[in-house]
Design a protein around this motif. Structure first.
Motif, PDB file in Angstrom:
ATOM      1  N   GLY A  91     -16.319 -10.457  -8.879  1.00  0.00           N
ATOM      2  CA  GLY A  91     -15.421 -10.616  -7.736  1.00  0.00           C
ATOM      3  C   GLY A  91     -15.491  -9.402  -6.833  1.00  0.00           C
ATOM      4  N   TYR A  92     -14.840  -9.513  -5.690  1.00  0.00           N
ATOM      5  CA  TYR A  92     -14.843  -8.406  -4.739  1.00  0.00           C
ATOM      6  C   TYR A  92     -14.025  -7.237  -5.268  1.00  0.00           C
ATOM      7  N   LYS A  93     -14.236  -6.082  -4.683  1.00  0.00           N
ATOM      8  CA  LYS A  93     -13.518  -4.880  -5.073  1.00  0.00           C
ATOM      9  C   LYS A  93     -12.024  -5.048  -4.789  1.00  0.00           C
ATOM     10  N   GLY A  94     -11.216  -4.751  -5.797  1.00  0.00           N
ATOM     11  CA  GLY A  94      -9.769  -4.750  -5.603  1.00  0.00           C
ATOM     12  C   GLY A  94      -9.083  -6.075  -5.828  1.00  0.00           C
ATOM     13  N   THR A 100       4.607 -14.502  -4.653  1.00  0.00           N
ATOM     14  CA  THR A 100       5.208 -14.043  -5.912  1.00  0.00           C
ATOM     15  C   THR A 100       5.169 -12.529  -6.010  1.00  0.00           C
ATOM     16  N   VAL A 101       4.047 -11.927  -5.621  1.00  0.00           N
ATOM     17  CA  VAL A 101       3.904 -10.476  -5.691  1.00  0.00           C
ATOM     18  C   VAL A 101       4.865  -9.789  -4.730  1.00  0.00           C
ATOM     19  N   ILE A 102       4.981 -10.294  -3.498  1.00  0.00           N
ATOM     20  CA  ILE A 102       5.892  -9.685  -2.520  1.00  0.00           C
ATOM     21  C   ILE A 102       7.340  -9.810  -2.988  1.00  0.00           C
ATOM     22  N   ASP A 103       7.701 -10.955  -3.551  1.00  0.00           N
ATOM     23  CA  ASP A 103       9.060 -11.111  -4.083  1.00  0.00           C
ATOM     24  C   ASP A 103       9.308 -10.133  -5.220  1.00  0.00           C
ATOM     25  N   TYR A 104       8.300  -9.916  -6.038  1.00  0.00           N
ATOM     26  CA  TYR A 104       8.427  -8.960  -7.144  1.00  0.00           C
ATOM     27  C   TYR A 104       8.640  -7.539  -6.616  1.00  0.00           C
ATOM     28  N   TYR A 105       7.862  -7.142  -5.626  1.00  0.00           N
ATOM     29  CA  TYR A 105       8.033  -5.811  -5.039  1.00  0.00           C
ATOM     30  C   TYR A 105       9.422  -5.664  -4.425  1.00  0.00           C
ATOM     31  N   SER A 106       9.915  -6.743  -3.845  1.00  0.00           N
ATOM     32  CA  SER A 106      11.238  -6.681  -3.224  1.00  0.00           C
ATOM     33  C   SER A 106      12.327  -6.527  -4.268  1.00  0.00           C
ATOM     34  N   PHE A 112      -6.310  -9.435  -1.335  1.00  0.00           N
ATOM     35  CA  PHE A 112      -6.851  -8.540  -2.355  1.00  0.00           C
ATOM     36  C   PHE A 112      -5.693  -7.715  -2.925  1.00  0.00           C
ATOM     37  N   GLY A 113      -5.523  -7.780  -4.250  1.00  0.00           N
ATOM     38  CA  GLY A 113      -4.364  -7.159  -4.873  1.00  0.00           C
ATOM     39  C   GLY A 113      -4.214  -5.685  -4.555  1.00  0.00           C
ATOM     40  N   ARG A 114      -5.295  -4.925  -4.624  1.00  0.00           N
ATOM     41  CA  ARG A 114      -5.216  -3.490  -4.375  1.00  0.00           C
ATOM     42  C   ARG A 114      -4.829  -3.217  -2.926  1.00  0.00           C
ATOM     43  N   ASP A 115      -5.356  -3.999  -1.992  1.00  0.00           N
ATOM     44  CA  ASP A 115      -5.029  -3.793  -0.585  1.00  0.00           C
ATOM     45  C   ASP A 115      -3.596  -4.191  -0.283  1.00  0.00           C
ATOM     46  N   VAL A 116      -3.125  -5.250  -0.927  1.00  0.00           N
ATOM     47  CA  VAL A 116      -1.717  -5.645  -0.746  1.00  0.00           C
ATOM     48  C   VAL A 116      -0.803  -4.512  -1.178  1.00  0.00           C
ATOM     49  N   TRP A 117      -1.096  -3.922  -2.348  1.00  0.00           N
ATOM     50  CA  TRP A 117      -0.262  -2.822  -2.845  1.00  0.00           C
ATOM     51  C   TRP A 117      -0.280  -1.646  -1.881  1.00  0.00           C
ATOM     52  N   ASN A 118      -1.449  -1.257  -1.409  1.00  0.00           N
ATOM     53  CA  ASN A 118      -1.545  -0.121  -0.500  1.00  0.00           C
ATOM     54  C   ASN A 118      -0.887  -0.400   0.846  1.00  0.00           C
ATOM     55  N   PHE A 119      -0.939  -1.645   1.279  1.00  0.00           N
ATOM     56  CA  PHE A 119      -0.411  -1.976   2.597  1.00  0.00           C
ATOM     57  C   PHE A 119       1.112  -2.018   2.621  1.00  0.00           C
ATOM     58  N   VAL A 120       1.721  -2.574   1.567  1.00  0.00           N
ATOM     59  CA  VAL A 120       3.183  -2.715   1.579  1.00  0.00           C
ATOM     60  C   VAL A 120       3.885  -1.381   1.384  1.00  0.00           C
ATOM     61  N   LYS A 121       3.165  -0.330   1.030  1.00  0.00           N
ATOM     62  CA  LYS A 121       3.806   0.970   0.840  1.00  0.00           C
ATOM     63  C   LYS A 121       4.382   1.521   2.131  1.00  0.00           C
ATOM     64  N   ILE A 122       3.894   1.058   3.286  1.00  0.00           N
ATOM     65  CA  ILE A 122       4.395   1.580   4.550  1.00  0.00           C
ATOM     66  C   ILE A 122       5.653   0.852   4.988  1.00  0.00           C
ATOM     67  N   TYR A 123       6.037  -0.213   4.289  1.00  0.00           N
ATOM     68  CA  TYR A 123       7.219  -0.975   4.687  1.00  0.00           C
ATOM     69  C   TYR A 123       8.458  -0.416   4.028  1.00  0.00           C
TER      70      TYR A 123
END
Length: 485
Positions: free
Chosen positions: A234-237, A444-450, A474-485
């Motif tokens: 699979g792709y990176k991340g 599901t992931v965004i709800d979990y982070y919330s 991409f899971g890794r990019d989602v994690w890195n991106f939501v950190k600014i919110y």
């Protein structure tokens, strides 16, 4: 300046992005220095809603000041005080300087200024996040308690790796982690775990697909027809390493013996090399320290099972007199000179035993087919030594080509490929694709982070759609991106 003094110990951040506690106002010599400091580092919009913004309004007289002070020092419904790291005073400000207490309200009263804002335990992390600008990245020590999770999003182990557990999080305790995954989870998910303070793994279809194949192989006694090695691609991340770690956890929980290896570390790890005693033509090189560390961790995960497996072949290791696989592994974990030899004999013994199913799980598997970055050839006579090929290392040589034939009587192989190196040097067979998040998984992931208070504010539908589009799921990019919110 009293309204500004009330926030003197709020956790904020300097412009160099480092967390700090605002200096005690009593350290400033004059009003101008205090005003400059507060303008630089403290703005009303940075204040948490739990704090009364009326304190920033102009105070007309002593009575109004005393009324506001008494009102705001009593935080109804709050029963836990959060002491910010780095501040250890905790003393009542009864002998405050004129600048700290210009109206003299603290001299003859029991009223004190708290060392930090009083907040409910379940809002530790959320409140801490409200102190800092949105662009800042959270540090691990700022996260204290994770918010509550809804029961519908937590899957029990029995249902986790089935259709009933899809799109739910499997929660692992510290005890389970040390017992079933003493190697730890992959680096790609460690930051998320440090932030949420929970070892939670999202159950995805690719995990269930692999586990079903392993179950079929076991039910058919690992016959050639029903047992095929698996490579996760699979792709990176997208989560290949996390998928493999989840499979390792499941297998150990089911009683399998699992050889869990990270290929990149095995190719580049260890402080020094030593000539192999077993492989002399051509010469191989041992990594004694790395082998000892891995054997210790393997022993921690499987010591009870290894005690039940007698040695069936001759072990050519000086001074070893044991009769079980446990004694062999224990010997290698404390004897560096023969640690790589023990790994070799361990592989041979597991290949012929029939008491337990065996899984060989190797992350970053294709790294084993490229030169090492850490070691030059010790036998080279050139001024610049050529790099060692990975197959010249004993530990790597032992596990090569398992994706073609694991050579296990009661076992099989699952590997995860990496984007660190190309994949063209090895024959790719029996690939299982690890895809990016689907829209449902992403939600599901965004709800979990919330719910774990990692997100400082709820995300609108448009914001979610934007993040999903930008990150492609991409899971890794989602994690890195939501950190600014």
């Amino acid at each position: 300046h009293y309204p500004l003094r009330r926030q003197r110990q709020m956790c904020i951040r300097d412009r160099d992005n480092s967390p700090r506690v605002m200096q005690d106002i009593s350290t400033f010599d004059d009003d101008s220095a205090l005003t400059k400091h507060t303008k630089d580092f403290l703005q009303p919009e940075d204040i948490t809603p739990h704090v009364n913004h009326a304190l920033y309004e102009e105070i007309e007289d002593d009575e109004e000041l005393e009324e506001l002070m008494n009102e705001d020092l009593d935080y109804p419904g709050f029963d836990t005080v959060r002491y910010i790291p780095g501040d250890g005073s905790g003393d009542a400000q009864t002998n405050a300087s004129p600048l700290l207490d210009p109206y003299g309200l603290l001299k003859n009263q029991d009223t004190i200024l708290p060392d930090a804002l009083e907040v409910p335990v379940e809002h530790y992390y959320k409140l801490m996040q409200e102190f800092v600008p949105e662009r800042m990245e959270s540090k691990p020590h700022e996260v204290v308690v994770e918010g509550s999770m809804e029961e519908k999003d937590i899957a029990s182990y029995k249902k986790a790796f089935s259709s009933q557990g899809l799109n739910k999080y499997l929660s692992l305790s510290e005890t389970e982690m040390s017992r079933y995954l003493p190697e730890g989870l992959p680096e790609s998910i460690k930051k998320e775990i440090e932030a949420t303070q929970k070892h939670n793994i999202l159950i995805r279809p690719v995990m269930i697909e692999i586990i079903e194949k392993l179950n079929i192989a076991k039910q058919n006694f690992f016959s050639i027809k029903h047992t095929r090695p698996i490579l996760i691609d699979g792709y990176k991340g997208v989560g290949k390493s996390v998928t493999l770690a989840s499979v390792v956890y499941w297998a150990r929980k089911q009683g399998w013996i699992v050889i869990y290896i990270t290929g990149y570390r095995w190719v580049n790890g260890g402080l020094f090399l030593d000539k192999s005693r077993l492989f002399t033509n051509p010469v191989k090189w041992d990594q004694p320290k790395l082998a000892m560390e891995w054997l210790s961790i393997f022993l921690e995960a499987h010591q009870e099972q290894l005690k039940n497996i007698p040695l069936k072949s001759s072990i050519d290791i000086p001074n070893f007199r044991g009769s079980t696989l446990f004694e062999l592994v224990e010997f290698g974990s404390v004897t560096g000179r023969y640690a790589c030899d023990v790994v070799f004999y361990l592989k041979n013994e597991l290949a012929i035993q029939s008491q337990y199913p065996v899984l060989i799980a190797i992350d970053d598997y294709n790294c084993m087919y490229y030169p090492t970055h850490s070691f030059g050839n010790p036998d080279s006579e050139k001024y610049r030594r050529e790099q060692l090929m990975s197959n010249q290392l004993t530990l790597t040589h032992i596990w090569l080509d398992f994706h073609k034939d694991p050579k296990m009587a009661t076992g099989t192989f699952v590997g995860a490929l990496t984007s660190r190196v190309p994949k063209k040097q090895m024959e790719l067979v029996n690939l299982v694709n690890c895809p990016a998040y689907t829209k449902q998984e992403f939600e599901t992931v965004i709800d979990y982070y919330s719910r774990t208070n990692w997100l400082r504010q709820p995300l609108s539908t448009d914001s979610r759609d934007y993040i999903f589009q930008v990150t492609s799921g991409f899971g890794r990019d989602v994690w890195n991106f939501v950190k600014i919110y």
